[in-house]
Design a protein around this motif. Sequence first.
Motif, PDB file in Angstrom:
ATOM      1  N   ASN A  56       7.309   6.490  -1.575  1.00  0.00           N
ATOM      2  CA  ASN A  56       7.216   5.314  -2.428  1.00  0.00           C
ATOM      3  C   ASN A  56       7.911   4.093  -1.828  1.00  0.00           C
TER       4      ASN A  56
ATOM      5  N   LEU B  49       1.899  -5.003   0.912  1.00  0.00           N
ATOM      6  CA  LEU B  49       1.826  -3.851   0.027  1.00  0.00           C
ATOM      7  C   LEU B  49       0.456  -3.193   0.124  1.00  0.00           C
ATOM      8  N   ASP B  50       0.430  -1.877   0.072  1.00  0.00           N
ATOM      9  CA  ASP B  50      -0.802  -1.088   0.028  1.00  0.00           C
ATOM     10  C   ASP B  50      -1.675  -1.262   1.273  1.00  0.00           C
TER      11      ASP B  50
ATOM     12  N   GLY C 134      -7.877   0.901   3.245  1.00  0.00           N
ATOM     13  CA  GLY C 134      -8.607   2.129   3.537  1.00  0.00           C
ATOM     14  C   GLY C 134      -7.932   3.361   2.948  1.00  0.00           C
TER      15      GLY C 134
ATOM     16  N   ASP D  47      -5.463   6.370   2.222  1.00  0.00           N
ATOM     17  CA  ASP D  47      -4.007   6.314   2.141  1.00  0.00           C
ATOM     18  C   ASP D  47      -3.385   7.304   3.135  1.00  0.00           C
TER      19      ASP D  47
ATOM     20  N   ASN E 274      -7.182   2.992  -6.730  1.00  0.00           N
ATOM     21  CA  ASN E 274      -5.770   2.607  -6.652  1.00  0.00           C
ATOM     22  C   ASN E 274      -5.522   1.260  -7.336  1.00  0.00           C
TER      23      ASN E 274
ATOM     24  N   SER F 223      -3.811  -1.310  -9.477  1.00  0.00           N
ATOM     25  CA  SER F 223      -2.487  -1.590 -10.027  1.00  0.00           C
ATOM     26  C   SER F 223      -2.475  -3.003 -10.592  1.00  0.00           C
TER      27      SER F 223
ATOM     28  N   ARG G 245       3.278  -3.848  -9.947  1.00  0.00           N
ATOM     29  CA  ARG G 245       3.251  -3.094  -8.696  1.00  0.00           C
ATOM     30  C   ARG G 245       4.489  -3.386  -7.838  1.00  0.00           C
TER      31      ARG G 245
ATOM     32  N   ALA H 197       2.451   1.253  -6.907  1.00  0.00           N
ATOM     33  CA  ALA H 197       1.016   1.202  -7.147  1.00  0.00           C
ATOM     34  C   ALA H 197       0.569   2.432  -7.929  1.00  0.00           C
TER      35      ALA H 197
ATOM     36  N   ARG I 231      -1.111   4.861  -6.907  1.00  0.00           N
ATOM     37  CA  ARG I 231      -0.879   6.055  -6.079  1.00  0.00           C
ATOM     38  C   ARG I 231       0.552   6.572  -6.170  1.00  0.00           C
ATOM     39  N   ASP I 232       1.490   5.688  -6.460  1.00  0.00           N
ATOM     40  CA  ASP I 232       2.883   6.122  -6.565  1.00  0.00           C
ATOM     41  C   ASP I 232       3.139   6.948  -7.823  1.00  0.00           C
TER      42      ASP I 232
ATOM     43  N   ALA J  86      -7.399   5.380  -3.703  1.00  0.00           N
ATOM     44  CA  ALA J  86      -7.956   4.453  -2.708  1.00  0.00           C
ATOM     45  C   ALA J  86      -9.046   5.088  -1.852  1.00  0.00           C
TER      46      ALA J  86
ATOM     47  N   TRP K   8       2.240 -10.550  -7.031  1.00  0.00           N
ATOM     48  CA  TRP K   8       3.085  -9.703  -6.194  1.00  0.00           C
ATOM     49  C   TRP K   8       4.044 -10.518  -5.330  1.00  0.00           C
TER      50      TRP K   8
END
Lengths: 498, 402
Positions: free
Chosen positions: A176, A198-199, A202, A204, B115, B117, B121, B126, B128-129, B165, B322
């Motif tokens: 995280n 961030l993020d 494509g 992960d 994914n 968010s 975020r 996000a 995914r977290d 994602a 963000w």
Amino acid sequence: MSGIAMPKPSQELLRNKAQIVKDLQRIISGEGVICEEIELRPYETDALTAYRQIPLAVVLPETVEQVSQILKYCYANEVKVVPRGAGTSLSGGALPLADSVLMSMMKFNQILDIDLPNRAVVVQPGVTNLGITHAVQHEGFYYAPDPSSQIACSIGGNIAENSGGVHSLKYGLTTNNVLGLEMVLMSGEVIRLGGKHLDAEGYDFLALLAGSEGLLGVVTEVTVRVLQKPETARAALIGFPSSEQAGQCVADIIGAGIIPGGMELMDKLAIDAAEDFVHAGYPLDVEALMIVELDGPEAEVDRLLQEVSSLATQNNSTYLRVSETEDERNTFWAGRKAAFPAVGRISPDYLCMDGTIPRKALPQVLKRMQVLGEKHGLRCANVFHAGDGNLHPLILYDANNPGELEAAEAFGADILRLCVEVGGVLTGEHGVGIEKRDLMPEMFSETDLKQQQRVKCAFDEKHLLNPGKVFPVLHRCAELGRMHVHKGQLPFPNIPRF
Amino acid sequence: MAQSFRPRDTAELVEVVKWAAAEQQPLEVIGNGSKRALGRPMQVANTLALDHLTGVVDYEPAELVLTARAGTPLAEIQALLQDNGQELAFEPMDYGPVLGEELGRATFGGTLSANVSGPRRIKAGAARDHVLGLEAVSGRGELFRAGGRVVKNVTGYDLARAFCASWGTLAVASTITVKVAPKATTEKTVCLFGLQGVEATGAMSAALGSSAEVSGAAHVPEKLAALQSGNWGGGRSATLLRLEGIEESIDYRVGILRRVLELAGTVEIMDAAASFSVWQSIRNLTVFPHNLGALWRVSVAPTAADDVIASLPEGCLVMQDWGGGLLWIADPDDQRDGTSLRAAIASAGGGHATLVKAPENVRNTIDVFHPQEPGLSLLTKRLKSQFDPHGILNPGRMYKGV
Ligand SMILES: Cc1cc2nc3c(=O)[nH]c(=O)nc-3n(C[C@H](O)[C@H](O)[C@H](O)COP(=O)(O)OP(=O)(O)OC[C@H]3O[C@@H](n4cnc5c(N)ncnc54)[C@H](O)[C@@H]3O)c2cc1C
């Protein structure tokens, strides 16, 4: 060494050692290649010291180009490679194989970029976890995941194990807090993921690398997110007459909507050992001791501490002390942080387990662990990240007593089975490695494990990077790719169409 | 013959994908179809819709964990959490309004597989977290499980997180487990009006770099602010910093921000109701006018944002979320191929641009998702084929040949 079978070494590779070493020296000159037995010794084990094996050679690359060249060479010659950071893995993740090249990443020890306006830091993988915090703390920032081994363990190792710490309850695990990385695949190819933004785009892949235990790629650069330190942090030390009451208090705190910065529990054996070792002033007349840390603005911390105190009273706590100074808070933690070595003082050897359970199962699991201890004739001290249900039972044994290591391992396996049975998992933060490898079928079906191995095949189809870890049975990628299909089957006639 | 399937349970779902795998029949996988207009258009005859695979399987508020079937309406889950004083901390935004759909049509599985968010975020992570575990059917037609139902878990590869994602191209989820969080009792927003460019990103960076625990940091430029009704500072640009928590904590943190932002300008405070509504419109992009042309979504390091914005052609409207790093760019010219935008991102230090909204002919010919370096692109293809060897799950939705 007890019953975990490792891949059979290739006699041919062992015979060719001299040539392999020569070839490696062509890539890294000077002291970057180690091949004498006496110098290989320090690399024979990680922190799971019951298992030892010296590798064929150790390489200490200093550049990404060298990492890439070595991997390319090993790929072409089918030589196995075991990546290693600081060697603090508790699951045997960095255990060498006799016919492998061990790649130590500890010369990658530079901090490359401190970018506080973007709250990002770029480091090489051999930088220690605490090294990142040290690099940014002059501006009040820190790197949040804080494994107890943080003085020593490397950020590359943290990624490989997806390590967590006391503060992961509120601030998350490694996965995280990582924004990007660079890695070298077994084929020698260099791949970059994410960055300071961030993020990543494509798929992960960062999610796959975190917790990949050195099986997918060698990490050569890491970008992490850093946070501003909370304004205040205060801790409460709370004692209970029974573990059940402590467990209930944990559930009540979370149930009240409070997410503490950290929430830890220790049982009687661990309390006594820790107090004896660091004199933290722990009460000795309680069965369970909880440390709850609240962090944030002062006004919030004070109010939440009051709530926590009243929840503790409702659960019949018999001891309660709230830290008034930073020193006092640190003293509360000193005992907890030294719990492993403290237990090391009261027993010649100990095995540290790492299962996670749903919080509500805590009282039940503690009770049944006691029964298991009697069955195996061994004592067990309990230290755990109570807030997220992550247990660290420390099984005390003496390796010099014949059969005790085996008994300890059997006890540990029983504990982990129990964790899975109540809806939990085999490992919360230490990784599967070799230690829990053969227990994987307790949690996953054959199909589940095969799909995980197919991910491995996308990165390393020859199974050359850190083989023998994580998966109890190694399937060849060609075999995993095969599909057994029955043609012409029409889908369920009853499925609604539209 | 084209088929459309609506499985009602996991067994039926497995059956459909098994059939498709055996017959090598590609499937368009959708939840409720709310994001169908996002991505590369697919030439796929068969549809697999998950909107009948619904229901919360397990929810224990005290464990902070929820398991639901993939087709469960997100709104249903949010309502259930709300009733228990909890929420999905990643605050998923809703693409509906910009894609010409209603609000609230997204499913749980669709939200996670994209994914999705929201503004929080930056603080909470996000989508995914928050994913802990998953049960899914691979393109091989095999049901597999990954992860678990506890927060701390490193047992095996994190396939559950990696599902996020993947836009339905690796596997079709049947049930997903996420962690949920206690909902903050109240909120306030600290506003600075009239800041431009680096002043605004600088103010957001300073706020996020303080101990004020900002849970939303966005900048709405003058041209967009002027279109908003309500108290938006009379058409000046608005730099908005959200604080959530208990009242006394928020008030204290307002003080921190006042100190940190002393030099940036005059600070005004929005109360809970105004703050809530402003962040709803940022989250769901309703700050943009209806006929916005093409919409790009860009993620860069916050300090790189100003260079990217400066490179944009005349007429683009940009909102920054963000802390400044997420750019929503509305371009009146909906035929642009993104080359110069992506070049600007690269020279500003890297990041990515996704074309969220554009006519089909554009999405057909250009890279909707950010193009990848050759090595990463090959790895992407290898991963895809390890999950879906015949390419039957949403083929081509993200990238050609994936
Ligand atoms: C006293 C003690 C306390 C601990 N407390 C905690 C704790 O609180 N929380 C926690 O999570 N863990 C804890 N650990 C476990 C351990 O410290 C972590 O797993 C740590 O992340 C390992 O880092 P390392 O650099 O030592 O890696 P190593 O032990 O060297 O290697 C671990 C794994 O990472 C791989 N690896 C290392 N570097 C790289 C790289 N650059 N690229 C690819 N793969 C790589 C190796 O192949 C191996 O599989 C503790 C260990 C000890 C001894």
